[in-house]
Every structure is written in C-alpha cells, then in structure tokens.
Motif scaffolding. Sequence first.
Motif, PDB file in Angstrom:
ATOM      1  N   MET A  31      61.715 -88.512 125.994  1.00  0.00           N
ATOM      2  CA  MET A  31      61.521 -87.341 126.839  1.00  0.00           C
ATOM      3  C   MET A  31      62.285 -87.495 128.148  1.00  0.00           C
ATOM      4  N   PHE A  33      62.211 -85.436 131.831  1.00  0.00           N
ATOM      5  CA  PHE A  33      61.653 -84.338 132.604  1.00  0.00           C
ATOM      6  C   PHE A  33      62.761 -83.723 133.449  1.00  0.00           C
ATOM      7  N   VAL A  76      62.283 -80.902 127.032  1.00  0.00           N
ATOM      8  CA  VAL A  76      62.006 -82.284 127.429  1.00  0.00           C
ATOM      9  C   VAL A  76      62.566 -83.317 126.465  1.00  0.00           C
TER      10      VAL A  76
END
Length: 154
Positions: A31, A33, A76
């Motif tokens: 992931m 952000f 993400v």
Amino acid sequence: MRMTRRKDPYMIVPLKYEDIYDFKDLPKKNMKFREKDVNGKKIKWLKIRWLRYTKENPDCILFKYKMDDEFREMKVALTSTRGRATEEYQLIKKYTSRQSISAAKKKDLVGLCKKGIIPSEYHEYYKSLLANINVKDTLAETDVEEEKNDSYQD
C-alpha cells in the motif's frame, strides 16, 4: 454492547482468535498512501472522519471529511514502474491459539460472576477463559485529561 439499545439493538458478532489478522506489515508490502485522491484533489489526512475499505475494490480506500459528504476515493495499491499492481498480499493470522489472561484477572472476573454483577448468561464464557500466571496485566495508558480530572476528585 447488546444491552445499550433496547429498541433496534445492535447486532453483535463475537470474534474468535481465528478472526484476528496481523496487518502490521500490510502497508509496507502493498500500500502507498497518496497525497491526492483519484480526482487530483489534495487529501487532508487529519480531517478524514470516515474510511471505507471494500472487498470489491481492494486497491482503493473511500473517505469522507464530514458524515454527510459523498465518499471520495484514493488509490492505495502499490504499482510497479509499468503501472501494474504488485502481487497480492497474503493475510497472516495474528494468533494460532486462544490467548490467556492473567490469573488475577480471571479470579476477579469469576468473583464478579459469583457476586451476580456479571449476568448469569455470561458466566460460562468468563469461566472458560484461559488464565496463566505468567501473563502480565497491562493497563492502557491514561489520558492526561483523565489524570487531571481524577486528581481534582481526591
């Protein structure tokens, strides 16, 4: 929790140790952000009030700043240099067996059952808890405000 609303009670789903997953490494492995949502608008992380993550769209997180706003979307999933998503992450179970509580905590809980403070329908659950003398009781850190309020009452 169940007894907090008499009308339209909450639906409670009891969790077992097998239901708990370890998400600690998930963000590092697949992931990222983002600073901007899918529409190119800056994401104000400290203002987010609602996050929604769905199975149907696992590479996106929906979010809102206000409860009555429409959901906004952020991507993400980590992508390779060619723009493809990286391989899927396998979730790892956090526990392989039931967790123990301290012997002192179990003794206190069973005592509350005997005194009738805990309703009889929950006695079997508390009596079936695993206890271990090697498990140390830990309390959550208190807030500074709580400590101040407590000191005024002394």
